[in-house]
Design a protein around this motif. Structure first.
Motif, PDB file in Angstrom:
ATOM      1  N   CYS A  60      12.520 -11.020 -35.749  1.00 37.14           N
ATOM      2  CA  CYS A  60      12.355  -9.566 -35.671  1.00 37.14           C
ATOM      3  C   CYS A  60      11.659  -9.084 -36.945  1.00 37.14           C
ATOM      4  O   CYS A  60      12.069  -9.449 -38.049  1.00 37.14           O
ATOM      5  N   VAL A  67      14.753 -13.966 -32.856  1.00 31.93           N
ATOM      6  CA  VAL A  67      14.836 -13.237 -31.599  1.00 31.93           C
ATOM      7  C   VAL A  67      14.984 -14.223 -30.453  1.00 31.93           C
ATOM      8  O   VAL A  67      14.514 -15.354 -30.522  1.00 31.93           O
ATOM      9  N   CYS A  76      16.413  -8.776 -30.118  1.00 28.16           N
ATOM     10  CA  CYS A  76      17.040  -8.967 -31.428  1.00 28.16           C
ATOM     11  C   CYS A  76      18.504  -8.560 -31.311  1.00 28.16           C
ATOM     12  O   CYS A  76      18.803  -7.383 -31.043  1.00 28.16           O
ATOM     13  N   CYS A  79      19.502  -5.990 -34.278  1.00 20.95           N
ATOM     14  CA  CYS A  79      19.025  -4.617 -34.072  1.00 20.95           C
ATOM     15  C   CYS A  79      19.467  -4.053 -32.717  1.00 20.95           C
ATOM     16  O   CYS A  79      19.358  -2.850 -32.492  1.00 20.95           O
ATOM     17  N   THR A  83      12.197  -6.302 -29.078  1.00 15.22           N
ATOM     18  CA  THR A  83      11.212  -6.195 -30.147  1.00 15.22           C
ATOM     19  C   THR A  83       9.817  -6.404 -29.576  1.00 15.22           C
ATOM     20  O   THR A  83       9.637  -7.182 -28.642  1.00 15.22           O
ATOM     21  N   ASN A  86       6.691  -9.132 -33.796  1.00 21.09           N
ATOM     22  CA  ASN A  86       7.545 -10.143 -34.421  1.00 21.09           C
ATOM     23  C   ASN A  86       6.740 -10.911 -35.457  1.00 21.09           C
ATOM     24  O   ASN A  86       5.522 -10.826 -35.506  1.00 21.09           O
TER      25      ASN A  86
END
Length: 139
Positions: A60, A67, A76, A79, A83, A86
């Motif tokens: 990420c 990820v 991710c 988070c 995403t 990356n």
């Protein structure tokens, strides 16, 4: 031979941590016997690089964590979001030796980038994003 300023800075930081007592220098044999969490330094030599495993991973761009990829999308977990941009980050397994023993260790992104002098993104763009196994001319 001139040293890169980043490497000189790293040596200075290591010396400061060891001389202040924040980090303790140990041999590999002693380190393997320890059961307490602390910061230790080992003075050793890299004698091998594992070339039969991926040397980088897709991460990420926001938090830097790996990820997961499924159905063409990248998730991710840190988070808690999909995403869209990356980066590749290093994860290199090495074998280190000192006067007492050998041990397998992992060099993460910052350390590997300092040793190779280029980010994982550049290596991937040079060799293609399917070249996840360490290229022979780098290892």
């Amino acid at each position: 031979m001139d040293m890169h300023p980043d490497i000189l800075q790293e040596f200075h930081e290591i010396y400061s941590e060891v001389s202040s007592g924040k980090a303790v220098v140990r041999t590999l044999r002693t380190l393997k016997e320890l059961r307490e969490d602390a910061v230790y330094w080992v003075e050793g030599t890299i004698i091998g690089v594992e070339k039969n495993r991926e040397f980088c991973y897709l991460a990420c761009r926001i938090c830097g964590k790996k990820v997961d990829q499924a159905a063409g999308r990248k998730w991710c977990w840190r988070c808690q979001a999909f995403t869209f941009t990356n980066i590749f980050r290093y994860n290199v397994e090495i074998t280190v030796a000192d006067e007492s023993d050998t041990a397998k260790m992992t060099l993460w992104n910052r350390s590997t980038q300092k040793l190779l002098g280029e980010p994982a993104e550049d290596v991937i763009s040079q060799y293609g994003d399917t070249a996840r196994v360490m290229p022979d001319d780098i290892a």
